[in-house]
Every structure is written in structure tokens, then in C-alpha cells.
Design an enzyme around this catalytic site. Sequence first.
Site, short mmCIF file in Angstrom:
data_model
loop_
_atom_site.label_atom_id
_atom_site.label_comp_id
_atom_site.label_asym_id
_atom_site.label_seq_id
_atom_site.Cartn_x
_atom_site.Cartn_y
_atom_site.Cartn_z
N ASP A 64 0.65 -1.87 0.06
CA ASP A 64 -0.18 0.57 -0.33
C ASP A 64 0.80 1.30 0.02
OD1 ASP A 64 0.79 -0.50 2.77
OD2 ASP A 64 -1.28 0.64 3.03
N TYR A 66 2.85 5.15 0.50
CA TYR A 66 3.58 5.01 1.40
C TYR A 66 2.76 6.62 2.19
CZ TYR A 66 8.40 4.63 -0.72
OH TYR A 66 9.23 3.72 -1.14
N PHE A 77 6.25 1.69 -4.44
CA PHE A 77 7.71 2.46 -3.88
C PHE A 77 8.70 4.31 -4.59
CE2 PHE A 77 7.99 -1.87 -4.54
CZ PHE A 77 8.36 -3.01 -2.85
#
Length: 221
Positions: A64, A66, A77
Site C-alpha cells: 500500500d 507510503y 516504492f
Amino acid sequence: MAQISGEWLQVLAPEFSKPYYRDLYAFVRQEYMTHTVYPPAEDLFNALHYTPLSKVKAVILGQDPYHNVHQAHGLCFSVPEDAQIPPSLQNIFRELHDDVGCRMPASGCLTGWAEQGVLLLNTVLTVRAHEPNSHRGRGWEQFTDAILQAVNRQERPIVYMLWGTPAQSKAPMLTNPRHLILRAPHPSPLSAYRGFFGCGHFSKCNAFLTAHGETPIDWQL
């Protein structure tokens, strides 16, 4: 929520009339109205906007977004150009350096990969600020499974990089024999030393694409 257009709209349109999606839409809309939610609503479907279905060459699957301020922008990412690089992404860059010799980038923005055909997809597309996994089990998983199924139907070489147990749980639906599935531990500091470092996924991806007549990914950012 942000709009989906183009090729992805054609394959995902049937999802919009299903009961789970109507519930998901209502939930996410209410969350954006009453809480701080990441990514910003306009960035919600960036993974699809940057990488049309017909251009997908590789898939990196996250969990999921940040959950801290000025990090999530719709690509797993990845962080915006001026954001600090998170630990998991630092480990990805370290493996990139060791595997294919890439220089350590100054920015953690991965749009350069997405524009080359790397679908940077999270299995859950929203999260409440500072509450990881807070939108898990609300329907996003079914929606992103539909995305993965659409990719699975593509009859051209595609590489999946499945890092960690949640990503690897999607492997059973990836049944196309033309595709390559790569598995490794998650690049987080808790697990990177258990086999993510040294996995060689970036070079393996490019070797597979090249062997099947596709242009490899330029991983240098």
C-alpha cells in the site's frame, strides 16, 4: 477520485458496476473528505496513467502507499523528486548498483521506469495518513487483481518482480507461459538481507526481454 482513461478504461470498465467497487468508491470518497489520505486524489491512478496496458513490459508490485507526508504519488516504492528516499527504496537502489552497475540516484522518483513500461502497482491504492494498511480489505485488492489479470492476458513477454509474501501471493493468477515470474524477499530493512540483496532481478528482467526481442529497461535514473 481521479479518472481512468484510455486502454485501462476499456479493460477495467466492467469493475465499476460491481457492488464491491461501488462500496470502495463510497468509502474512499468519504476518507478523502474526512481524513488526510495518500496519495493526493489526483495521483491515485498514476501507475495506470504513466504505463498504458499495451506498453507494460514489467510489473513491480507493492503493498500500500507510503503513509507519511509528501511521499506517495501513485507509483509503488516511488516518491516525488524532492522527497527523502525511503529505506526500502534505498535498498532497491543498492541492489540495482550491485546487479547492473547503476549509479545511486539523487531522487527517488521512479517515473522514468514507469514511462518505459514498468507498471509500479500497489495492491491497495490509498492509505490514511500515518496508518499503514488502514485501507486494506476495502476492495482495492479486487480492483488491482483485475489489473493484474489484464496484464496476464497480454501475449507478449512481461516480467513480474514479486517482492515479499503479499506480492508473491498473486503468483497463482499469473498463468501466462509467455511471462516470467521472479520472486524475492521484500526490500525493506527487515528482510532485504534474507535474499533481496543478490536476487539479480533487474538483470534477469532485461535478459528475458532481450531474449524475446524486446527493448530492455534502462534502470538508470
